[in-house]
Write a protein that holds these residues in place. Sequence first.
Motif, PDB file in Angstrom:
ATOM      1  N   GLU A 154      20.791  89.134  73.322  1.00  0.00           N
ATOM      2  CA  GLU A 154      21.052  88.174  72.249  1.00  0.00           C
ATOM      3  C   GLU A 154      22.500  88.267  71.784  1.00  0.00           C
ATOM      4  O   GLU A 154      23.128  87.241  71.471  1.00  0.00           O
ATOM      5  CB  GLU A 154      20.090  88.427  71.083  1.00  0.00           C
ATOM      6  CG  GLU A 154      18.635  88.112  71.418  1.00  0.00           C
ATOM      7  CD  GLU A 154      17.703  88.437  70.263  1.00  0.00           C
ATOM      8  OE1 GLU A 154      18.221  88.667  69.138  1.00  0.00           O
ATOM      9  OE2 GLU A 154      16.475  88.458  70.466  1.00  0.00           O
ATOM     10  N   LYS A 158      25.253  85.235  71.801  1.00  0.00           N
ATOM     11  CA  LYS A 158      26.005  84.823  70.618  1.00  0.00           C
ATOM     12  C   LYS A 158      27.510  84.819  70.889  1.00  0.00           C
ATOM     13  O   LYS A 158      28.236  83.914  70.469  1.00  0.00           O
ATOM     14  CB  LYS A 158      25.679  85.750  69.433  1.00  0.00           C
ATOM     15  CG  LYS A 158      24.314  85.517  68.795  1.00  0.00           C
ATOM     16  CD  LYS A 158      24.074  86.487  67.666  1.00  0.00           C
ATOM     17  CE  LYS A 158      22.759  86.202  66.945  1.00  0.00           C
ATOM     18  NZ  LYS A 158      22.819  84.952  66.150  1.00  0.00           N
ATOM     19  N   ARG A 162      29.924  81.435  70.802  1.00  0.00           N
ATOM     20  CA  ARG A 162      31.031  81.314  69.847  1.00  0.00           C
ATOM     21  C   ARG A 162      32.398  81.299  70.526  1.00  0.00           C
ATOM     22  O   ARG A 162      33.280  80.514  70.158  1.00  0.00           O
ATOM     23  CB  ARG A 162      30.967  82.470  68.841  1.00  0.00           C
ATOM     24  CG  ARG A 162      32.170  82.564  67.902  1.00  0.00           C
ATOM     25  CD  ARG A 162      32.346  81.297  67.095  1.00  0.00           C
ATOM     26  NE  ARG A 162      33.517  81.381  66.229  1.00  0.00           N
ATOM     27  CZ  ARG A 162      34.762  81.068  66.603  1.00  0.00           C
ATOM     28  NH1 ARG A 162      34.994  80.638  67.836  1.00  0.00           N
ATOM     29  NH2 ARG A 162      35.754  81.164  65.746  1.00  0.00           N
TER      30      ARG A 162
END
Length: 366
Positions: A154, A158, A162
């Motif tokens: 995870e 992320k 981003r």
Amino acid sequence: KMVLYGQFVVGPPGSGKTTFCSGMKMFIDAISSSYSNLKSSRKERKCILVNLDFANDLTLTQNLESEDDIVGRYHPDIDVRELISLESAMESMNLGPNGGLIYCMEYLLAHFQWLEDKISALVEDDRNDTIAHYIIFDCPGQVELYTHYNCVMELIQKLSQRFDTRLCCVHLVDSFYCCQPAVFISAVLLTTTIMLKLALPHISVLSKVDLLSSYGPLPFNLDFFTELMDLPPILRYLEGSVPQNDDKEDDDNEEEKGQNRTESLSLFHVKYKKLTEALCEVVNDFGLVSFMPLNIQDKQTMSNVLKAIDDANGFSFAALAMNRTLAQSSNQNLSKTSDLFRIAVRSMESPYSRSLEIQERYCNDH
């Protein structure tokens, strides 16, 4: 979104992750400085070191006497312990070391904005056409974070969402395991598992090869452990210690030892050997794992590993495009096709020859 190339460094505790990250940053900084001093048209690579190990207390150690040592120069640009440390999590939540690390990783995911702001601040401060940012993540060594939980995956997702990160997973395995066949098989299985779980380009590294001569004799030449073309032959060394060179092929004593075993132990050994044999076949069938030897203080092995990583995460090709743009702006004529193929096939040296060189340098006694 900004594209960030880099390394996601994992491996069991004691495999040398912190030393590798510190040494790799020093190596990259030295390369960038040399290009800058030569006023090269190459784009400067600025390395950002991120400590994601909540239990790494080296970040708090200020030992000035060790500044000449690689570990003594471990000064991450971003330290996750500023957000939460293992000690504080264990104390506040009444957790053990394993549970504490899992809690810390989940806490980081819940407060991902903190990490995002830290990285953005460093990247935005030096955002120009002559700098390529390159990020190295020093990750925890707890195996369960990668095999039993999804928190690391995870975190990678992320980061990718981003910053559009192009990461290569660098998995370090202590070369000491080459002297312990059963443990080495376990390390190969762990490497395969993490490779499949993280779904990143993967470079596996045998660290500390300069210490191989002090570990004792190897059952095979080093290329057996780096190439992993045929793992099952290691099975005959599972029962005991690795034999000396004089009696590697002498199996007479094995039968005598077998006669002295109890029936229950023999039954266990038969089942254990069959299980291990099946696991070796799984590794061979996948054919995904091979290792690169590394001595952190040897520029040649460091260069080999960095080239492999840059090819895996795509930085080699991105750097080619960026350098071509800079060169064209300086009225330099470059052949796009020839440069592209020079990067793609630049290393004509075979992995076998590299392993043979390491064998001669560090394992001559065996």
